[in-house]
Design a protein around this motif. Structure first.
Motif, PDB file in Angstrom:
ATOM      1  N   ASN A  61       0.814  -1.211   0.000  1.00  0.00           N
ATOM      2  CA  ASN A  61       0.000   0.000   0.000  1.00  0.00           C
ATOM      3  C   ASN A  61       0.849   1.263   0.000  1.00  0.00           C
ATOM      4  O   ASN A  61       0.482   2.278  -0.593  1.00  0.00           O
ATOM      5  CB  ASN A  61      -0.919   0.005   1.225  1.00  0.00           C
ATOM      6  CG  ASN A  61      -2.151   0.873   1.024  1.00  0.00           C
ATOM      7  OD1 ASN A  61      -2.623   1.039  -0.094  1.00  0.00           O
ATOM      8  ND2 ASN A  61      -2.651   1.437   2.102  1.00  0.00           N
ATOM      9  N   ALA A  62       2.012   1.194   0.673  1.00  0.00           N
ATOM     10  CA  ALA A  62       2.855   2.380   0.788  1.00  0.00           C
ATOM     11  C   ALA A  62       3.724   2.605  -0.441  1.00  0.00           C
ATOM     12  O   ALA A  62       3.994   3.748  -0.816  1.00  0.00           O
ATOM     13  CB  ALA A  62       3.742   2.274   2.032  1.00  0.00           C
ATOM     14  N   LEU A  63       4.157   1.535  -1.086  1.00  0.00           N
ATOM     15  CA  LEU A  63       5.150   1.658  -2.150  1.00  0.00           C
ATOM     16  C   LEU A  63       4.555   1.592  -3.554  1.00  0.00           C
ATOM     17  O   LEU A  63       5.181   2.058  -4.501  1.00  0.00           O
ATOM     18  CB  LEU A  63       6.209   0.565  -1.995  1.00  0.00           C
ATOM     19  CG  LEU A  63       7.023   0.632  -0.692  1.00  0.00           C
ATOM     20  CD1 LEU A  63       7.958  -0.559  -0.596  1.00  0.00           C
ATOM     21  CD2 LEU A  63       7.795   1.927  -0.590  1.00  0.00           C
ATOM     22  N   VAL A  64       3.384   0.998  -3.709  1.00  0.00           N
ATOM     23  CA  VAL A  64       2.762   0.864  -5.025  1.00  0.00           C
ATOM     24  C   VAL A  64       1.589   1.834  -5.105  1.00  0.00           C
ATOM     25  O   VAL A  64       0.543   1.615  -4.498  1.00  0.00           O
ATOM     26  CB  VAL A  64       2.274  -0.576  -5.272  1.00  0.00           C
ATOM     27  CG1 VAL A  64       1.643  -0.681  -6.659  1.00  0.00           C
ATOM     28  CG2 VAL A  64       3.425  -1.562  -5.117  1.00  0.00           C
ATOM     29  N   LEU A  65       1.782   2.934  -5.844  1.00  0.00           N
ATOM     30  CA  LEU A  65       0.737   3.946  -5.979  1.00  0.00           C
ATOM     31  C   LEU A  65       0.097   4.290  -4.642  1.00  0.00           C
ATOM     32  O   LEU A  65      -1.102   4.052  -4.425  1.00  0.00           O
ATOM     33  CB  LEU A  65      -0.356   3.469  -6.951  1.00  0.00           C
ATOM     34  CG  LEU A  65       0.072   3.212  -8.391  1.00  0.00           C
ATOM     35  CD1 LEU A  65      -1.094   2.677  -9.197  1.00  0.00           C
ATOM     36  CD2 LEU A  65       0.609   4.476  -9.034  1.00  0.00           C
ATOM     37  N   PRO A  66       0.858   4.839  -3.700  1.00  0.00           N
ATOM     38  CA  PRO A  66       0.279   5.153  -2.385  1.00  0.00           C
ATOM     39  C   PRO A  66      -0.908   6.090  -2.537  1.00  0.00           C
ATOM     40  O   PRO A  66      -0.829   7.097  -3.245  1.00  0.00           O
ATOM     41  CB  PRO A  66       1.432   5.842  -1.637  1.00  0.00           C
ATOM     42  CG  PRO A  66       2.358   6.325  -2.705  1.00  0.00           C
ATOM     43  CD  PRO A  66       2.251   5.329  -3.824  1.00  0.00           C
TER      44      PRO A  66
END
Length: 380
Positions: free
Chosen positions: A164-169
């Motif tokens: 969730n944080a690194l892929v299109l946050p």
């Protein structure tokens, strides 16, 4: 069948909106696919690479923790992990005490359901009881099994939060603008509908009921705006710097000021008061009576111009700015109408209190709307 058609049409419209361009629908598609990807990745790591027979916990936790914002993923992850640990430990202890699966369920699940209401767990408390069910019904309970479940839950939490944080946050700034613009446009729609009905001169209690229903829908839109504001403020937490560069933030990341929410909250209240006053004026059981003749036409024109100002503001919000200046011709027309209505109010005062009371109330609400929707000389 009508319900099925409406739902099918709504689903198709959402798919088209997601395909056509950025928006809330596309954000929801992205979050859904991210949650699925996190679950698959957690299964590959826990079940395939590590070969853990209890790897179900990892994808389960990862799927749930791809929340709407990165911050909520961390908070929910900590709460869920705590609930899973409590459920696993209590279920194992109950199994050791009773030596029987049914007895362990009867001993642990009621306690865990009570703990599910503990505010520290938030809405994740139910996972304590569901984890206990998985633990007790999946086979023999051992210290090794407890360790595996807790470890897999931790693995799933790490993967879910990381995805969730690194892929299109998710940064939900778009939602605030869209909801604020929609509220401005719908307020303008209500005012223009009322103006059109007043101009025609043939309106009754049923027409007024329609106005009341339309104005009440503004309250739902206002609540959606406030919810979007909360999500947007939360989405900016823990998504600064490199993380935000991974996701295009519309309009340079600038949110409309919180004051704009409050201003349109007041607009919503004034529209509701205006429609209520009109509904009262056509109620046969009430004393006040609606204004008639030229005064009603002038008032309808004033409402129409205020509605157009709301529409202009909605368009401006979608393009990244707030409170556009009206053209001088429109402003002069509104001032002339305002002056004309004040003169008619004085004239009505000599015709009876019933008409005067309603016209005075309507004029007050129009002035309130004007003050909120039309910038003064020092406006933006």
């Amino acid at each position: 069948m009508d319900t099925v058609r409406r739902e099918t049409r709504a689903g198709w419209d959402a798919l088209r909106a997601a395909w056509n361009g950025p928006g809330r629908e596309r954000d929801l598609v992205a979050q859904s696919l991210k949650a699925a990807a996190a679950a698959v990745l957690a299964w590959v790591v826990g079940g395939v690479w590590m070969g853990d027979p209890l790897a179900l916990m990892a994808p389960w936790v990862a799927l749930v923790l791809v929340q709407a914002t990165v911050y909520s993923s961390l908070v929910q992850g900590a709460r869920q992990f705590g609930a899973i640990c409590v459920g696993t430990v209590l279920a194992s202890a109950a199994q050791a005490i009773t030596g029987d699966t049914t007895g362990a369920l009867a001993l642990s699940v009621p306690v865990l359901m009570l703990l599910a209401n503990w505010s520290r767990f938030g809405d994740q408390g139910i996972y304590a009881a569901t984890t206990a069910l998985f633990t007790l019904t999946a086979g023999s309970v051992s210290m090794a099994g407890v360790g595996h479940r807790v470890g897999q839950a931790a693995l799933g939490a790490v993967i879910g939060v990381a995805v969730n944080a690194l892929v299109l946050p998710p940064v939900h700034l778009r939602d605030v603008r869209e909801n604020l613009a929609a509220l401005a446009r719908e307020a303008g729609d209500v005012l223009r509908i009322v103006a059109a009905d007043l101009r025609e001169g043939e309106w009754d209690a049923q027409t007024a009921a329609g106005w009341l229903s339309a104005s009440s829908r503004l309250d739902h839109r206002l609540e959606a705006l406030r919810s979007a504001r909360r999500w947007s403020q939360e989405s900016l937490r823990l998504t600064y710097g490199p993380l935000r560069r991974l996701h295009r933030v519309p309009h340079g990341g600038a949110l409309p000021p919180v004051d704009e929410d409050e201003r349109f909250g007041r607009v919503t209240g004034h529209v509701a008061a205006l429609t209520r006053a009109l509904a009262v004026s056509v109620d046969d059981n009430r004393t006040p009576a609606p204004p008639q003749g030229p005064a009603l036409g002038a008032y309808a024109r004033l409402l129409e111009l205020i509605g157009e100002a709301c529409h202009s503001e909605a368009d401006s919000l979608l393009h990244g700015s707030v409170r556009p200046r009206l053209d001088k011709e429109t402003e002069e027309a509104m001032r002339d109408l305002h002056q004309e209505l004040q003169e008619k109010l004085r004239r009505h005062a000599g015709e009876g209190a019933a008409h005067t009371a309603v016209l005075g109330t309507l004029l007050l609400q129009a002035e309130n709307l004007w003050a909120e929707t039309v910038p003064d000389d020092g406006g933006q």
